[in-house]
Design a protein around this motif. Structure first.
Motif, PDB file in Angstrom:
ATOM      1  N   SER A 145       0.833  -1.205   0.000  1.00  0.00           N
ATOM      2  CA  SER A 145       0.000   0.000   0.000  1.00  0.00           C
ATOM      3  C   SER A 145       0.865   1.252   0.000  1.00  0.00           C
ATOM      4  CB  SER A 145      -0.922  -0.007   1.218  1.00  0.00           C
ATOM      5  OG  SER A 145      -1.766   1.130   1.213  1.00  0.00           O
ATOM      6  N   THR A 146       1.905   1.269   0.821  1.00  0.00           N
ATOM      7  CA  THR A 146       2.831   2.407   0.832  1.00  0.00           C
ATOM      8  C   THR A 146       3.578   2.498  -0.491  1.00  0.00           C
ATOM      9  OG1 THR A 146       3.119   2.176   3.221  1.00  0.00           O
ATOM     10  CG2 THR A 146       4.772   3.463   2.051  1.00  0.00           C
ATOM     11  N   LEU A 147       3.951   1.364  -1.041  1.00  0.00           N
ATOM     12  CA  LEU A 147       4.645   1.351  -2.324  1.00  0.00           C
ATOM     13  C   LEU A 147       3.777   1.960  -3.419  1.00  0.00           C
ATOM     14  CD1 LEU A 147       7.426   0.211  -3.376  1.00  0.00           C
ATOM     15  CD2 LEU A 147       6.099  -1.683  -4.302  1.00  0.00           C
ATOM     16  N   ARG A 148       2.475   1.677  -3.391  1.00  0.00           N
ATOM     17  CA  ARG A 148       1.569   2.274  -4.389  1.00  0.00           C
ATOM     18  C   ARG A 148       1.574   3.789  -4.286  1.00  0.00           C
ATOM     19  NH1 ARG A 148      -1.815  -1.826  -2.528  1.00  0.00           N
ATOM     20  NH2 ARG A 148      -3.214  -0.370  -1.462  1.00  0.00           N
ATOM     21  N   GLN A 149       1.657   4.296  -3.052  1.00  0.00           N
ATOM     22  CA  GLN A 149       1.695   5.741  -2.869  1.00  0.00           C
ATOM     23  C   GLN A 149       3.003   6.333  -3.394  1.00  0.00           C
ATOM     24  OE1 GLN A 149      -0.915   7.650  -1.775  1.00  0.00           O
ATOM     25  NE2 GLN A 149      -1.951   5.691  -2.042  1.00  0.00           N
ATOM     26  N   LEU A 150       4.117   5.643  -3.155  1.00  0.00           N
ATOM     27  CA  LEU A 150       5.396   6.141  -3.650  1.00  0.00           C
ATOM     28  C   LEU A 150       5.452   6.061  -5.171  1.00  0.00           C
ATOM     29  CD1 LEU A 150       8.033   7.388  -2.665  1.00  0.00           C
ATOM     30  CD2 LEU A 150       9.045   5.104  -2.730  1.00  0.00           C
ATOM     31  N   HIS A 151       4.783   5.079  -5.739  1.00  0.00           N
ATOM     32  CA  HIS A 151       4.695   4.981  -7.193  1.00  0.00           C
ATOM     33  C   HIS A 151       4.051   6.249  -7.760  1.00  0.00           C
ATOM     34  CE1 HIS A 151       4.214   2.338 -10.915  1.00  0.00           C
ATOM     35  NE2 HIS A 151       3.576   3.457 -11.240  1.00  0.00           N
ATOM     36  N   LEU A 152       2.973   6.711  -7.123  1.00  0.00           N
ATOM     37  CA  LEU A 152       2.329   7.952  -7.558  1.00  0.00           C
ATOM     38  C   LEU A 152       3.288   9.133  -7.439  1.00  0.00           C
ATOM     39  CD1 LEU A 152      -1.220   7.578  -5.956  1.00  0.00           C
ATOM     40  CD2 LEU A 152      -0.660   7.469  -8.392  1.00  0.00           C
ATOM     41  N   ALA A 153       4.017   9.179  -6.321  1.00  0.00           N
ATOM     42  CA  ALA A 153       4.980  10.268  -6.120  1.00  0.00           C
ATOM     43  C   ALA A 153       6.063  10.236  -7.193  1.00  0.00           C
ATOM     44  CB  ALA A 153       5.604  10.163  -4.725  1.00  0.00           C
ATOM     45  N   ALA A 154       6.501   9.035  -7.564  1.00  0.00           N
ATOM     46  CA  ALA A 154       7.515   8.917  -8.613  1.00  0.00           C
ATOM     47  C   ALA A 154       6.969   9.355  -9.964  1.00  0.00           C
ATOM     48  CB  ALA A 154       8.022   7.471  -8.685  1.00  0.00           C
ATOM     49  N   SER A 155       5.698   9.070 -10.217  1.00  0.00           N
ATOM     50  CA  SER A 155       5.066   9.542 -11.449  1.00  0.00           C
ATOM     51  C   SER A 155       5.050  11.062 -11.482  1.00  0.00           C
ATOM     52  CB  SER A 155       3.630   9.000 -11.559  1.00  0.00           C
ATOM     53  OG  SER A 155       3.615   7.588 -11.578  1.00  0.00           O
ATOM     54  N   ALA A 156       4.742  11.680 -10.330  1.00  0.00           N
ATOM     55  CA  ALA A 156       4.753  13.146 -10.235  1.00  0.00           C
ATOM     56  C   ALA A 156       6.165  13.690 -10.413  1.00  0.00           C
ATOM     57  CB  ALA A 156       4.179  13.582  -8.889  1.00  0.00           C
ATOM     58  N   ALA A 157       7.151  12.988  -9.862  1.00  0.00           N
ATOM     59  CA  ALA A 157       8.543  13.408 -10.050  1.00  0.00           C
ATOM     60  C   ALA A 157       8.906  13.403 -11.524  1.00  0.00           C
ATOM     61  CB  ALA A 157       9.476  12.469  -9.283  1.00  0.00           C
ATOM     62  N   GLY A 158       8.408  12.421 -12.258  1.00  0.00           N
ATOM     63  CA  GLY A 158       8.640  12.365 -13.690  1.00  0.00           C
ATOM     64  C   GLY A 158       8.026  13.545 -14.413  1.00  0.00           C
ATOM     65  N   VAL A 159       6.827  13.955 -13.979  1.00  0.00           N
ATOM     66  CA  VAL A 159       6.187  15.130 -14.573  1.00  0.00           C
ATOM     67  C   VAL A 159       7.091  16.354 -14.430  1.00  0.00           C
ATOM     68  CG1 VAL A 159       4.256  16.740 -14.435  1.00  0.00           C
ATOM     69  CG2 VAL A 159       3.834  14.288 -14.201  1.00  0.00           C
ATOM     70  N   VAL A 160       7.648  16.541 -13.230  1.00  0.00           N
ATOM     71  CA  VAL A 160       8.492  17.717 -12.979  1.00  0.00           C
ATOM     72  C   VAL A 160       9.771  17.636 -13.805  1.00  0.00           C
ATOM     73  CG1 VAL A 160       9.732  19.036 -11.213  1.00  0.00           C
ATOM     74  CG2 VAL A 160       7.465  18.085 -10.716  1.00  0.00           C
ATOM     75  N   ARG A 161      10.341  16.449 -13.960  1.00  0.00           N
ATOM     76  CA  ARG A 161      11.496  16.304 -14.859  1.00  0.00           C
ATOM     77  C   ARG A 161      11.110  16.719 -16.281  1.00  0.00           C
ATOM     78  NH1 ARG A 161      14.338  10.424 -13.491  1.00  0.00           N
ATOM     79  NH2 ARG A 161      14.385  10.631 -11.214  1.00  0.00           N
ATOM     80  N   ASN A 162       9.910  16.371 -16.689  1.00  0.00           N
ATOM     81  CA  ASN A 162       9.434  16.718 -18.027  1.00  0.00           C
ATOM     82  C   ASN A 162       9.219  18.223 -18.165  1.00  0.00           C
ATOM     83  OD1 ASN A 162       8.542  16.361 -20.661  1.00  0.00           O
ATOM     84  ND2 ASN A 162       6.914  14.965 -20.124  1.00  0.00           N
ATOM     85  N   VAL A 163       8.757  18.864 -17.096  1.00  0.00           N
ATOM     86  CA  VAL A 163       8.632  20.323 -17.087  1.00  0.00           C
ATOM     87  C   VAL A 163      10.003  20.954 -17.361  1.00  0.00           C
ATOM     88  CG1 VAL A 163       8.201  22.351 -15.626  1.00  0.00           C
ATOM     89  CG2 VAL A 163       6.622  20.410 -15.566  1.00  0.00           C
TER      90      VAL A 163
END
Length: 410
Positions: free
Chosen positions: A238-256
């Motif tokens: 369950s915690t890993l699923r949350q960190l997965h979302l955070a990593a997806s958001a981190a990818g967005v910022v890298r793309n920015v």
């Protein structure tokens, strides 16, 4: 507590961990091609998921003892952030797959679905849907499964089927005739499984997060899930699923950052009142790029911290020390929650800040730069950040662990 890992092989059956990690950069480059246009036209990235299958990276977390490459949690989280820097939809839509694999490899052999490890190593992808719309409370299940002859029949409608359209297998929850909630794992091409492609969110438009209609789907005995989602392994996932979302958001910022740099170098002009001859020489443009780069580094650092905490939990499972496992579970939930709280502040601000790099031209639909804000805001809406902040504060002030142990929000 997880059982000892059943040893299937002393060496990886496919590519080694190092070989797989070396494939990430090339895969990311391919998925990045046309990503902005896909979002603009709402073209689902089926080809990207086929490339992912072929890469073998879906088996990254399978231990060497089970015939896999033995990738770590930090390896996996960096993979998701890297994919997110190309297309956050692809990164996000893999969440169910890696959640399934994590639970699979940490559970005892008696709790694994038959042949599941082999399917993961073959490159199969896993999705699923458990949430339903129109129920009184989140988590309630109205989907029914009843026995008809020697098999069962599944009927209902699910929502948030993220990634299921791209998967080979999908898990669904249902209530049986005894009133118990059970899970099943089915091939997505089974007759009666209808994926609707009706996700209408403003962001993450290509994650296939809409509905699935289950119309008299036949289910066999061996397709009932054996694993528990409420034990310590389930809480870790369950915690890993949350960190997965955070990593997806981190990818967005890298793309920015990458889109911002590219726009300044190739398209942006200096403002009419600027003393600089080019946008790249403008001090204010340089300042904005510097801020975006700093925010991206901060977010990347946070997800690494979360990944290390979760890897510590994985390592602690092997010790069999129940108290140590419990302490590591609490620690990883707190780190991940704190990371999400900061990303919740930095992510949307960074995506909005990039419009300071240009004038009206930066808002042109052909660039589709607004997808970054829409995507990161949508990712952050998955769980209430205000609730996370309160629970973290309650723990710090009073030592309260009630919600930290639920395995739901965190």
């Amino acid at each position: 507590m997880t059982a000892a890992v059943q040893k299937l092989s002393s060496t990886p059956r496919g590519p080694s961990r190092v070989e797989l990690l070396q494939r990430i950069q090339g895969l990311v480059a391919e998925i990045a091609k046309g990503a902005a246009q896909r979002d603009l036209n709402r073209e689902l990235p089926f080809e990207a998921f086929q490339l992912f299958r072929e890469s073998g990276l879906g088996a990254l977390r399978v231990p060497v003892e089970l015939g896999g490459p033995g990738g770590s949690v930090p390896d996996y989280i960096e993979l998701i952030a890297a994919l997110g820097s190309a297309d956050s939809n692809v990164a996000h839509a893999l969440r169910s797959h890696f959640n399934y694999v994590e639970n699979l490899v940490l559970s005892g052999a008696d709790q694994r679905d038959a042949g599941a490890i082999e399917r993961v190593l073959e490159g199969k992808l896993f999705g699923g849907a458990h949430t339903e719309q129109g129920t009184a409370r989140p988590g309630e299940v109205t989907t029914k499964i009843v026995k008809v002859g020697s098999t069962w029949r599944l009927n209902g409608r699910k929502w948030y089927a993220t990634g299921t359209a791209y998967a080979d297998y999908a898990s669904f929850s249902a209530v049986n005739e005894a009133g118990e909630t059970v899970g099943v794992l089915l091939p997505v091409d089974r007759e009666g499984i209808n994926i609707l492609h009706d996700w209408d969110g403003m962001g993450q438009r290509l994650t296939a997060s809409g509905g699935v209609v289950l119309d008299n789907v036949e289910v066999f005995e061996h397709e009932f899930a054996k694993r528990s989602l409420e034990n310590q392994v389930g809480r870790h996932c369950s915690t890993l699923r949350q960190l997965h979302l955070a990593a997806s958001a981190a990818g967005v910022v890298r793309n920015v950052l990458s889109d911002g740099i590219d726009y300044v170098r190739k398209q942006a002009r200096s403002a009419a009142h600027s003393p600089a001859a080019t946008a790249r020489e403008d001090h204010f443009v340089q300042q904005v790029i510097g801020e975006i780069a700093a925010n991206s580094l901060a977010i990347d650092t946070l997800i690494v911290e979360g990944a290390n905490a979760l890897q510590h939990t994985v390592d602690t499972f092997a010790s069999g020390d129940a108290e140590a496992i419990e302490a590591s579970l609490i620690a990883s939930t707190l780190v991940t929650a704190k990371a999400q709280l900061v990303i919740g502040q930095l992510g949307p601000r960074t995506a909005e800040r990039m419009f300071e790099l240009g004038g009206g031209s930066a808002t042109s639909r052909k660039y589709n730069f607004d997808r970054h804000w829409r995507n990161v805001r949508t990712v952050l809406n998955h769980n209430p950040l205000l609730h996370k902040a309160r629970i973290v504060g309650d723990y710090i002030l009073n030592g309260t662990t009630t919600h930290l142990k639920e395995g739901k929000v965190f």
